[in-house]
Write a protein that holds these residues in place. Structure first.
Motif: not given
Length: 364
Positions: A259, A277, A282, A340
């Protein structure tokens, strides 16, 4: 009085890792607590749970087989046998509460506990609840969920929005981007993509990537590609001419490194993958697994897409669309920033503790 808890479920990493996270949080709150895991014989929890330092017992239970109906002929007998096994585990262990995290073993254990008057808590990871959990929800004391709008599946007075517990190797990782890139043999200063399909891999994603490998070199973009065991040899052979930019692995243990090294992630839309996530902030291109029960991965992904916190490509379209979507996203800084910022808002790093406190409350 020593408290005892059973945590039931498993079948995939998506059920096992949150279960272990909840157990670890319970131990932090009440070190004297005794925890027993119950899983399905022959499934990965029988190996992963002891590795995490907990005892586990197995039930003889399997899922409904959608692809081979003949295999379901023995299912009623397995269900009866697993209910009897669940009964004897409860009788022997005498738990003060039973937690279900989903997966084959969850149903028989919670079903029996509810009929014996033992408090139960369901940890529903997906945005679309499965049939078993909907049935168990009627008698459960608490239902911890990760998405809004779950009152369409469960009694609203029992719901607590906690998020999904994420393993501490990701929430507490201190690895830098430079260290992460070095670990994979990649260069600093280049755009990097991390693609994976869960612990078993995803054939459609891998085949779509194989078709666009030359573009990674042409556009000077790096790829960390987790294939799963079945596709590994094919991918490894296909990547040979592009080895400067493409690194192939059948399985990645250090997910925090993968990641951290990446600018964009391509993945399935399992609940635990999404929870991770959100915390690593991300931009993600989701390719939901279309054969998941009740198509829950598509619902999971759409919950993020509707908040402009992710992009979605249908599994059937990934071969045609992945290249265009991926390389145009990498060029679009404004969209990357938006994805993001929005995905970060959905992250919850202390879900394990919130759930563990609810379990303790149930035990009085």
């Amino acid at each position: 009085m020593q408290h005892k808890v059973i945590i039931a479920g498993g079948g995939t990493g998506g059920h096992i890792f949150p279960a272990i996270a909840i157990a670890n949080a319970l131990k932090k709150i009440a070190p004297e607590i005794e925890i027993l895991f119950v899983g399905a014989r022959g499934k990965m929890e029988m190996e992963k749970v002891p590795q995490a330092g907990y005892k586990i017992e197995g039930l003889d239970i399997a899922a409904f087989n959608r692809s081979n109906m003949l295999k379901n002929l023995t299912l009623p007998f397995k269900i009866i046998k697993s209910l009897n096994q669940a009964s004897s585990i409860i009788k022997r262990f005498q738990p003060n509460a039973v937690v279900g995290v989903g997966g084959y073993a969850s149903f028989p254990m919670l079903w029996k506990a509810q009929r014996k008057g033992i408090p139960t808590l369901i940890q529903e990871q997906n945005s679309f609840a499965g049939k078993a959990n909907k049935q168990l929800g009627r008698r459960a004391n608490r239902i911890c969920v990760a998405y809004d709008g779950m009152e369409k599946f469960f009694p609203s007075d029992k719901l607590i929005l906690t998020g999904n517990p994420v393993r501490s190797s990701i929430t507490q990782s201190a690895v830098t981007r430079q260290e992460a890139l070095m670990h994979f043999g990649l260069q600093d200063g280049k755009k990097t993509v991390f693609a994976f399909g869960g612990s078993l891999g995803a054939k459609s994603i891998s085949e779509a990537l194989r078709n666009i490998l030359p573009q990674f070199v042409e556009k000077d973009v790096q790829l960390i590609w987790q294939t799963g065991k079945l596709y590994h040899d094919t991918a490894k052979a296909a990547a040979v001419p592009y080895a400067s930019h493409v690194k192939v692995f059948d399985f990645i243990n250090l997910m925090d490194f993968a990641y951290k090294a990446s600018d964009v992630v391509i993945s399935r839309a399992g609940a635990m993958t999404i929870a991770e996530e959100c915390l690593v902030k991300k931009p993600v291109i989701f390719v939901p697994y279309p054969y998941a029960a009740e198509d829950h991965q598509t619902f999971n992904a759409q919950a993020l897409v509707s908040k402009k916190a992710g992009l979605l490509i249908k599994d059937s379209e990934v071969g045609k669309e992945l290249g265009t979507t991926l390389f145009s996203l990498l060029q679009n800084k404004a969209l990357i920033d938006q994805l993001e910022q929005n995905i970060e808002k959905l992250g919850n790093s202390n879900a394990d503790m919130v759930i563990a406190k609810e379990v303790v409350k149930l035990m009085g």
